[in-house]
Design an enzyme around this catalytic site. Structure first.
Site, PDB file in Angstrom:
ATOM      1  N   LEU A  72       0.838  -1.192   0.000  1.00 29.30           N
ATOM      2  CA  LEU A  72       0.000   0.000   0.000  1.00 29.30           C
ATOM      3  C   LEU A  72       0.877   1.247   0.000  1.00 29.30           C
ATOM      4  CD1 LEU A  72      -2.962   0.973   0.131  1.00 29.30           C
ATOM      5  CD2 LEU A  72      -2.711   1.051   2.630  1.00 29.30           C
ATOM      6  N   TYR A  86       3.932  -1.403   3.783  1.00 26.06           N
ATOM      7  CA  TYR A  86       3.504  -0.017   3.646  1.00 26.06           C
ATOM      8  C   TYR A  86       4.648   0.765   3.004  1.00 26.06           C
ATOM      9  CZ  TYR A  86       1.048   4.301   5.044  1.00 26.06           C
ATOM     10  OH  TYR A  86       0.369   5.496   5.050  1.00 26.06           O
ATOM     11  N   LYS A  87       4.336   1.475   1.931  1.00 29.82           N
ATOM     12  CA  LYS A  87       5.314   2.260   1.190  1.00 29.82           C
ATOM     13  C   LYS A  87       5.040   3.732   1.466  1.00 29.82           C
ATOM     14  CE  LYS A  87       6.789   3.181  -3.601  1.00 29.82           C
ATOM     15  NZ  LYS A  87       6.391   3.040  -5.018  1.00 29.82           N
ATOM     16  N   VAL A  88       6.024   4.438   2.051  1.00 29.12           N
ATOM     17  CA  VAL A  88       5.749   5.768   2.589  1.00 29.12           C
ATOM     18  C   VAL A  88       6.691   6.817   2.012  1.00 29.12           C
ATOM     19  CG1 VAL A  88       7.280   5.507   4.583  1.00 29.12           C
ATOM     20  CG2 VAL A  88       5.272   6.989   4.774  1.00 29.12           C
TER      21      VAL A  88
END
Length: 306
Positions: free
Chosen positions: A160, A197-199
């Site tokens: 995500l 999680y890609k931030v």
């Protein structure tokens, strides 16, 4: 599929449990990059050819390769251009984007979500979510939940990728704070349970090291899953230090595109330029994540999701 049968992040990780992943799912933004490089009106064939070169040259050093179905997925996967040992992540986002402009919003790509879509050769799917404090905020949380459910149903990993944006009212009032928004979005959207999680990199990657690490630690506290950073908005020369700071604060690596290959767009011999410019960059970044990154199993155990 039972819980024990579900794939783990080992599929997209290095032997160290960290991740050095290449993003090549740009669509209209890549066409704009070609125009900026002096090649206006680049056709789909030009974009796909560029992505094929990136796959050939960079996947031998990458733990995963992200690409979209519109421009390159099947041409790259079915032709065997992804190196053995490098996983494939398929973009599952339908982008709402005008030519030459930024992505304004996204939906789940119903083709990728369909039971009829072939997941042959695909290890994970990725969804970009444009996060805003607007009337569609709750809808985006549900979008993320549905995306995670689709991945689980199809037996692949979910990645995500929220990107935060201000509303016009926030800009007018001067109340927008990007760092606060990144952490707020992380708490809200990582709670939907993606595998990864890609931030966004805090502070644009331009702050002193200690300040970067401190801000990334706040992110680590906010994110409920293992996480990696993206490179959008970070200068090429600042990205390695940003990756190191994020890894020292708990990140497991990166999933990046522009920081690896953006200055190769428009080169006459793309493959040669990738070998000279991008391969050494990726190798150096791989060393950073191996030395400083938090192995994903350690991260997952600390967050109670393993």
């Amino acid at each position: 599929m039972t819980t024990t049968d579900r794939p783990t992040l080992d599929r997209i990780a290095r032997p160290t449990g960290t991740m050095a992943m290449v993003a090549m799912d740009q669509r209209e933004s890549l066409r704009t990059m070609f125009a900026d490089a002096g090649i206006p009106g680049a056709g789909d064939d030009t974009l796909v050819a560029f992505k094929r070169d990136v796959a050939r040259e960079l996947t031998p050093l990458a733990s995963a390769f992200l690409v979209d179905r519109d421009l390159g997925l099947r041409e790259i996967v079915d032709d065997g251009l992804v190196a053995p040992g490098c996983a494939v992540i398929a973009a599952a986002d339908a982008l709402q984007q005008e030519p030459g402009q930024i992505v304004e919003d996204t939906l789940l790509d119903e083709v990728v979500a369909s039971p009829d879509f072939s997941y042959h050769g695909i290890d994970a799917i990725k969804l970009l979510v444009i996060w805003r404090r607007d009337e569609r905020r709750a809808d985006r949380v549900e979008l993320a939940r549905r995306f995670v459910e689709v991945a689980r149903a199809r037996g692949v990993l979910s990645v995500l990728e929220p990107v935060v944006r201000a509303t016009p009212a926030e800009l007018e009032a001067g109340t927008w704070d990007t760092e606060v928004a990144i952490s707020e979005a992380a708490r809200e959207l990582s709670a939907t349970g993606p595998d990864l999680y890609k931030v966004q990199v805090p502070l644009g990657g331009r702050a002193p090291h200690d300040e970067m690490v401190a801000q990334c630690r706040l992110l680590d506290e906010a994110i409920a899953t293992p996480w990696v950073v993206l490179s959008q908005g970070v200068a090429l020369d600042a990205f390695p230090a940003a990756v190191r700071a994020a890894c020292e604060a708990g990140a497991s690596g990166f999933l990046a595109g522009r920081a690896l290959w953006s200055d190769v767009v428009g080169e006459a011999d793309v493959a040669d330029a990738l070998r000279r410019v991008s391969v050494p960059r990726l190798a150096a970044l791989g060393e950073i994540v191996d030395a400083h990154g938090r192995p994903w199993r350690e991260a997952a155990a600390a967050k109670g999701v393993l």
